[in-house]
Design a protein around this motif. Structure first.
Motif, short mmCIF file in Angstrom:
data_model
loop_
_atom_site.label_atom_id
_atom_site.label_comp_id
_atom_site.label_asym_id
_atom_site.label_seq_id
_atom_site.Cartn_x
_atom_site.Cartn_y
_atom_site.Cartn_z
N GLY A 164 0.81 -1.21 0.00
CA GLY A 164 0.00 0.00 0.00
C GLY A 164 0.84 1.26 0.00
O GLY A 164 0.53 2.23 -0.68
N GLU A 165 1.94 1.24 0.74
CA GLU A 165 2.82 2.40 0.79
C GLU A 165 3.51 2.61 -0.55
O GLU A 165 3.72 3.76 -0.97
CB GLU A 165 3.84 2.23 1.91
N ARG A 166 3.89 1.53 -1.21
CA ARG A 166 4.52 1.67 -2.53
C ARG A 166 3.54 2.24 -3.54
O ARG A 166 3.90 3.09 -4.36
CB ARG A 166 5.05 0.31 -3.00
N VAL A 167 2.30 1.75 -3.49
CA VAL A 167 1.28 2.30 -4.39
C VAL A 167 1.08 3.78 -4.13
O VAL A 167 0.98 4.61 -5.05
CB VAL A 167 -0.05 1.53 -4.22
N LEU A 168 1.05 4.15 -2.84
CA LEU A 168 0.87 5.56 -2.47
C LEU A 168 2.05 6.39 -2.97
O LEU A 168 1.87 7.50 -3.49
CB LEU A 168 0.74 5.68 -0.95
N ALA A 169 3.27 5.85 -2.83
CA ALA A 169 4.46 6.59 -3.27
C ALA A 169 4.46 6.80 -4.78
O ALA A 169 4.70 7.92 -5.27
CB ALA A 169 5.72 5.85 -2.84
N PHE A 170 4.17 5.73 -5.54
CA PHE A 170 4.13 5.87 -7.00
C PHE A 170 2.99 6.79 -7.44
O PHE A 170 3.12 7.57 -8.39
CB PHE A 170 3.99 4.50 -7.66
#
Length: 584
Positions: free
Chosen positions: A24-30
């Motif tokens: 979820g954090e990676r999706v948010l970052a991208f």
């Protein structure tokens, strides 16, 4: 001071070694990176288009349009800057440091012009001060003048008229920042100056004004950026600024490249204003005071003639910037009461409502993503991403419209061609025709309004709550939904309301990107006023003003309440230190 150092060290320890990012954090970052790119894309597009060839049209623009437009724009900015500086700083000093009749009322009422877009004030003053307006008609009837050659009256449709109107509409930006700076200044420093014999004027010029210079620079810069963004006032008054030239080159000369080249010149002015603002406060440093520094500020009692002069100084900006135009709009609207049942008016109101509401919701969502990414991974990268995404507020709506049209139209054409080739479906221009491009412009233009508040709201939530939530098994997105958002309901509501009203008032981007036969309240006012049908424009203009008053009142009440709470907290903290010597 020891507690502060320990707290700082603890915060650094909390964020020093972040855990590996979850899905979820990676999706948010991208997603945050993509949103930042989309926010900067219009500016990059304008610069790209400006590199193209406009043929003989660009030579014509350089020889005939650009010199006059640049000079007129500079004169307008200088005049508006000087007027907003004098009115904003002067009134802020009076309501902060002086006691006179009605001070509490003026403290709030001086923000009212923020509720009225400049183009509405402009068309109101054309009606008030023009040859057929109430002022000149009254003069002719009183003194028996027959024609305009029998007397002299300043021309409202001029550069001076534009400076007058914009100055009295935009001064609240300077008033708000100056007032906040005066309120937090050190009482001890001011007391020492008074002890050394400084009178009110010397104290203001030599002590308070230099201390408030950074805040004043921010307020003046904001006012000038709004001035540069305006297209309604300069069109009504016939003032050919760069904004007007971009609009005319695009629509009347059908030269998008020429408009982009003029827009790039505007960008240079915008970046120059930002540089001047940073330069004005380059050597300023701020330190948190304690002890006697938190006492209430000294104030001067203005009695008799001085008191009434202070009342007049605070009343005139409110009268010129809000009361006179509002009364005119109300009078004209009452004369055309049948317009209240005009379906075209309510269709425009409906268009305004859903466009502004969608844009406000999207801007809140984007701001949450940017601010929460920065909270999860505080670094120069995430901080600069937030700043880049907020650059749209510094870019006039005309430039954004130029920068958005090209990529959106290219995507529209690509989608339409693909659907026609693959499925034989003719869709037309989906993004431009549905208003999606306009929502995109609103979000980019006013993202800074919501991002600033939400990022500040995150800063007031202890990181220990994040740690506790994650320890109990919540993911980063779960923590955002179940911990942060409930705590930030007031901030989110305020940010959404301000973003909604700003979108509702936006005129340049709306004029250039709206779908065919699609009107909002802002474009309805502009179109009616452009054809001199002031009574037709009165009711939609009054609706914009009435909606705009709501966030201004909330803003005024919130700032006053916050300051009083801080004063009460500080007074309570200082009470034992004051009472103890007396008890001893």
């Amino acid at each position: 001071m020891t507690v502060h150092a320990e707290t700082t060290q603890h915060k650094q320890h909390v964020f020093a070694a972040p855990a590996p990012l979850s899905r979820g954090e990676r999706v948010l970052a991208f997603g945050t990176i993509a949103l930042t790119v989309l926010s900067v894309l219009p500016v990059l597009t304008v610069l790209y288009l400006a590199l193209g060839s406009a043929g003989d049209n660009w030579r014509h623009l350089i020889e005939t349009v650009l010199p006059g437009a640049v000079w007129t724009t500079i004169l307008l900015l200088v005049g508006v800057g000087a007027l907003t500086l004098v009115v904003g700083v002067g009134t802020a000093w009076l309501v902060t440091m002086c006691r006179f009749p009605g001070r509490r009322f003026f403290d709030l009422a001086l923000l009212l012009p923020l509720a009225v877009p400049t183009y509405i004030i402009a068309f109101s003053y054309v009606e008030i001060l023009d040859y057929t307006g109430v002022v000149q008609s009254t003069l002719r009837s009183l003194f028996g003048f027959q024609t305009s050659r029998d007397y002299w009256f300043p021309e409202v449709r001029s550069l001076g008229g534009a400076i007058f109107v914009m100055g009295f509409v935009l001064y609240p930006y300077v008033y708000l920042t100056s007032r906040a700076s005066f309120l937090i200044q050190s009482a001890g420093t001011l007391d020492v100056s008074r002890t050394l014999g400084a009178g009110p004027l010397r104290l203001f010029l030599k002590v308070a004004l230099p201390l408030a210079r950074p805040a004043i620079a921010v307020g003046v810069t904001l006012a000038l950026m709004e001035c540069l963004n305006d297209i309604g006032t300069v069109t009504f008054f016939g003032v050919k600024t760069l904004t007007f030239s971009v609009y005319e080159t695009w629509l009347n000369r059908s030269s998008l490249t020429g408009a982009a080249q003029l827009a790039s010149v505007m960008l240079l002015i915008v970046f120059g204003l930002i540089w001047l603002e940073h330069y004005a406060r380059r050597r300023q440093r701020f330190y948190q005071s304690n002890g006697s520094e938190t006492r209430a500020l000294p104030s001067y009692a203005l009695k008799g003639l001085r008191g009434w002069m202070a009342v007049l100084a605070c009343a005139l900006p409110i009268l010129f910037g809000f009361v006179f135009p509002a009364l005119l709009l109300l009078s004209k609207a009452l004369r055309r009461r049948e317009e209240f049942f005009n379906p075209d008016l309510w269709q425009a109101a409906n268009n305004t409502l859903w466009l502004s509401a969608i844009a406000a919701v999207v801007s809140i969502a984007v701001s949450l993503a940017l601010a929460y990414t920065r909270r999860l991974n505080p670094s120069p990268l995430t901080t600069n991403m937030g700043r880049l995404a907020s650059i749209g507020y510094a870019v006039p709506g005309t430039i954004l419209a130029v920068g958005i049209l090209f990529p959106v139209a290219a995507l529209d054409n690509a989608v339409a061609n693909s659907l026609r080739d693959l499925f034989g479906i003719s869709t037309g221009l989906i993004l431009l025709g549905s208003g999606t491009a306009l929502i995109y412009a609103y979000v980019v233009r006013f993202l800074a309004v919501s991002y600033g508040q939400i990022d500040s709201g995150f800063g007031k939530i202890s990181p220990h709550l994040d740690m506790a939530s994650r320890t109990l098994g919540q993911s980063a997105l779960g923590t955002l939904a179940k911990v942060h958002m409930p705590l930030m309901k007031p901030v989110l509501s305020s940010a959404m309301l301000l973003a909604f009203v700003e979108c509702m008032k936006e005129l340049p981007a709306t004029l250039l990107l709206r779908p065919f036969n699609f009107d909002t309240l802002a474009t309805t006012v502009f179109t009616a006023a452009s054809r001199e049908a002031f009574e037709d424009a009165a009711l939609p203009a009054l609706l914009i003003v009435l909606v705009g008053v709501v966030p201004v009142v909330l803003l005024a009440r919130t700032t006053v309440k916050t300051f009083r709470q801080k004063q009460n907290t500080r007074s309570a903290a200082l009470a034992p230190a004051v009472v103890a010597p007396e008890s001893a």
